[in-house]
Scaffold this motif. Structure first.
Motif, PDB file in Angstrom:
ATOM      1  N   ASP A  33       0.870  -1.179   0.000  1.00 39.77           N
ATOM      2  CA  ASP A  33       0.000   0.000   0.000  1.00 39.77           C
ATOM      3  C   ASP A  33       0.908   1.230   0.000  1.00 39.77           C
ATOM      4  O   ASP A  33       1.474   1.606   1.033  1.00 39.77           O
ATOM      5  CB  ASP A  33      -0.888   0.033   1.252  1.00 39.77           C
ATOM      6  N   TYR A  59     -10.731  -6.301   1.413  1.00 42.59           N
ATOM      7  CA  TYR A  59     -10.221  -5.472   2.522  1.00 42.59           C
ATOM      8  C   TYR A  59     -10.849  -5.842   3.862  1.00 42.59           C
ATOM      9  O   TYR A  59     -11.896  -6.468   3.915  1.00 42.59           O
ATOM     10  CB  TYR A  59     -10.584  -3.997   2.267  1.00 42.59           C
ATOM     11  N   GLY A  60     -10.221  -5.335   4.932  1.00 44.76           N
ATOM     12  CA  GLY A  60     -10.904  -5.253   6.204  1.00 44.76           C
ATOM     13  C   GLY A  60     -11.890  -4.100   6.094  1.00 44.76           C
ATOM     14  O   GLY A  60     -11.541  -3.031   5.598  1.00 44.76           O
ATOM     15  N   GLU A 110     -13.123  -8.873   8.189  1.00 43.80           N
ATOM     16  CA  GLU A 110     -12.129  -9.086   7.137  1.00 43.80           C
ATOM     17  C   GLU A 110     -12.792  -9.625   5.868  1.00 43.80           C
ATOM     18  O   GLU A 110     -13.472 -10.650   5.889  1.00 43.80           O
ATOM     19  CB  GLU A 110     -11.042 -10.059   7.634  1.00 43.80           C
ATOM     20  N   LYS A 111     -12.585  -8.917   4.778  1.00 42.79           N
ATOM     21  CA  LYS A 111     -12.987  -9.321   3.431  1.00 42.79           C
ATOM     22  C   LYS A 111     -14.446  -9.822   3.335  1.00 42.79           C
ATOM     23  O   LYS A 111     -14.705 -10.948   2.895  1.00 42.79           O
ATOM     24  CB  LYS A 111     -12.026 -10.380   2.895  1.00 42.79           C
ATOM     25  N   VAL A 148      -9.995  -0.750   5.424  1.00 49.13           N
ATOM     26  CA  VAL A 148      -8.701  -0.589   6.113  1.00 49.13           C
ATOM     27  C   VAL A 148      -7.584  -0.642   5.078  1.00 49.13           C
ATOM     28  O   VAL A 148      -7.548  -1.523   4.228  1.00 49.13           O
ATOM     29  CB  VAL A 148      -8.500  -1.736   7.140  1.00 49.13           C
ATOM     30  N   ILE A 149      -6.682   0.323   5.157  1.00 47.32           N
ATOM     31  CA  ILE A 149      -5.499   0.373   4.294  1.00 47.32           C
ATOM     32  C   ILE A 149      -4.292   0.037   5.173  1.00 47.32           C
ATOM     33  O   ILE A 149      -4.349   0.198   6.391  1.00 47.32           O
ATOM     34  CB  ILE A 149      -5.417   1.790   3.651  1.00 47.32           C
ATOM     35  N   ARG A 204      -3.804   6.464  -2.401  1.00 47.34           N
ATOM     36  CA  ARG A 204      -3.216   5.162  -2.107  1.00 47.34           C
ATOM     37  C   ARG A 204      -3.174   4.328  -3.390  1.00 47.34           C
ATOM     38  O   ARG A 204      -4.133   4.284  -4.160  1.00 47.34           O
ATOM     39  CB  ARG A 204      -4.057   4.488  -1.035  1.00 47.34           C
TER      40      ARG A 204
HETATM   41  C1  G1P Z   1      -4.557  -6.874   4.355  1.00 43.91           C
HETATM   42  C2  G1P Z   1      -5.524  -6.834   5.540  1.00 43.91           C
HETATM   43  C3  G1P Z   1      -6.797  -6.119   5.155  1.00 43.91           C
HETATM   44  C4  G1P Z   1      -6.470  -4.737   4.629  1.00 43.91           C
HETATM   45  C5  G1P Z   1      -5.464  -4.826   3.460  1.00 43.91           C
HETATM   46  C6  G1P Z   1      -5.013  -3.450   3.036  1.00 43.91           C
HETATM   47  O1  G1P Z   1      -5.110  -7.699   3.359  1.00 43.91           O
HETATM   48  O2  G1P Z   1      -5.794  -8.160   5.958  1.00 43.91           O
HETATM   49  O3  G1P Z   1      -7.644  -6.011   6.262  1.00 43.91           O
HETATM   50  O4  G1P Z   1      -7.656  -4.101   4.197  1.00 43.91           O
HETATM   51  O5  G1P Z   1      -4.302  -5.569   3.844  1.00 43.91           O
HETATM   52  O6  G1P Z   1      -4.186  -3.516   1.922  1.00 43.91           O
HETATM   53  P1  G1P Z   1      -4.210  -8.331   2.163  1.00 43.91           P
HETATM   54  O7  G1P Z   1      -4.101  -7.248   1.131  1.00 43.91           O
HETATM   55  O8  G1P Z   1      -2.905  -8.701   2.755  1.00 43.91           O
HETATM   56  O9  G1P Z   1      -5.001  -9.504   1.662  1.00 43.91           O
END
Ligand code: G1P
Length: 290
Positions: free
Chosen positions: A134, A171-172, A191-192, A204-205, A253
Motif C-alpha cells: 500500500d 479489505y478489512g 475481514e474481506k 482498512v489500508i 493510495r
Molecule cells: C490486508 C488486511 C486487510 C487490509 C489490506 C489493506 O489484506 O488483511 O484487512 O484491508 O491488507 O491492503 P491483504 O491485502 O494482505 O489480503
C-alpha cells in the motif's frame, strides 16, 4: 501516553499476484521509478518518528536485508567515479546502526500471525504496522498524519479509505460510528466481507497504530477469513477494551501488489520527478492523440 517508536513491516508474503516478477525477488523490492516499495515505507515510518524497525521476513527475502545494508563494493566504484550524490543517498538507506531487526515467519499463516511473530521485539509499547504494497502519496507522510491523530485520541488507529462496494471482499471493512474531521469511531471490523454483507464501504489500508494487547489476542492463534490468522480479527476483538478509530488520511493510495496499481503508481511518481517528469508527460500526451 507512550510515543510510537517501533514499526513492524510484514514482508514475508509470496507476492503471487505479481508473478513472474516475484519468482526470485521479494515483491517489496519492486521499484516505483527507481526506489523499492519497502524503502518508501521505511522512509514514511522514519518521517513519522519511528526509531526501531522490525522486518518480519520469510524465505527468499534476503534482498531486503542487503538493501538496508552498506554495499562496500558498489560504494567503492561510485566513490572512484565521484558519484557523490547517489553515494550519499545509498549510505542513508540503512539508518542508524542496529535500528533494524529481522525475524522470520516460518509459515504463511496470515497477516495477524506475521505481526505476532514480532512480539518479542515489540516489548510492551504501542507500535505501527506498515504494509509496503500500500503506497500512499501525500503531502504529509500518512503515518505521520496518523501519529499526530494518535496523540489526540490514543488507542488503536487504522488508516481507512472508501472503496467501491464490489471491492469490499479485498479489505478489512469497518462498521463506522461518529466521525469527527478525519477520525471515525470504529464499532466493528470484518475481514474481506462479501459486498452484500459489508457493514460499509470504509476499508482498512495498510497503516496501523496498535496497542500491545493486540499481540496478546493474536497469541490465541484463531484463524478467520481464508483460514488465515487475521490482524483485522484481533483489532475487532480489542474493540471492547481499546478505543479504536479509523483515520481518513490525506493522499492517494496505490495498491502496488496489483499490476495495474503498480503501473499507476509509477506514472504518478514519475510525473512528479524533475529528471524524467517532462518526458513521461509528453509521452502520455502523445498516447492520447492516437
Ligand atoms: C490486508 C488486511 C486487510 C487490509 C489490506 C489493506 O489484506 O488483511 O484487512 O484491508 O491488507 O491492503 P491483504 O491485502 O494482505 O489480503
Amino acid at each position: 501516553m507512550k510515543p510510537v517508536r517501533i514499526a513492524v513491516f510484514p514482508v514475508g508474503g509470496l507476492g503471487t499476484r505479481f508473478l513472474p516478477a516475484t519468482k526470485a525477488m521479494p515483491k517489496e523490492m519492486l521499484p516505483i521509478v527507481d526506489k523499492p516499495l519497502i524503502q518508501y515505507a521505511v522512509e514514511e515510518a522514519r518521517a513519522a518518528g519511528i526509531e526501531e524497525i522490525i522486518f518480519v521476513t520469510g524465505r527468499g527475502k534476503t534482498a531486503i536485508e542487503d538493501h538496508f545494508d552498506y554495499a562496500a563494493e558498489l560504494e567503492q566504484v561510485l566513490s572512484s567515479r565521484e558519484k557523490n550524490g547517489i553515494l550519499t543517498e545509498l549510505r542513508e538507506i540503512p539508518g542508524p546502526p542496529g535500528s533494524i531487526s529481522y525475524t522470520r515467519q516460518q509459515e504463511p499463516l496470515g497477516l495477524g500471525h506475521a505481526v505476532w511473530c514480532a512480539r518479542h521485539l515489540v516489548h510492551n509499547e504501542p507500535f505501527a504496522v506498515l504494509l509496503a504494497d500500500d503506497l500512499i502519496k501525500s503531502d504529509v507522510p500518512c503515518l505521520k498524519q496518523m501519529v499526530d491523530a494518535y496523540e489526540q485520541v490514543g488507542g488503536n488507529i487504522v488508516a481507512v479509505t472508501e472503496v467501491p462496494q464490489e471491492h469490499t471482499n479485498r479489505y478489512g471493512i469497518v462498521a463506522p460510528g461518529a466521525r469527527k474531521d478525519r477520525l471515525v469511531e470504529i464499532k466493528g471490523l470484518v475481514e474481506k466481507p462479501k459486498p452484500e454483507e459489508a457493514p460499509s464501504r470504509t476499508a482498512v489500508i495498510g497503516r496501523y497504530i496498535l496497542q500491545p494487547v493486540v499481540l496478546d489476542i493474536l497469541s490465541n492463534q484463531q484463524s478467520g477469513a481464508g483460514g488465515e490468522i487475521q490482524l483485522t480479527d484481533a483489532i475487532a476483538k480489542a474493540l471492547t477494551v481499546i478505543p479504536t478509530h479509523g483515520f481518513h488520511f490525506e493522499g492517494t493510495r496505490f495498491d502496488c501488489g496489483d499490476k495495474a496499481g503498480h503501473v499507476m503508481a509509477n506514472i504518478a511518481f514519475a510525473l512528479e520527478r524533475e529528471d524524467i517528469g517532462a518526458d513521461v508527460r509528453q509521452y502520455i500526451a502523445r498516447l492520447q492523440l492516437t
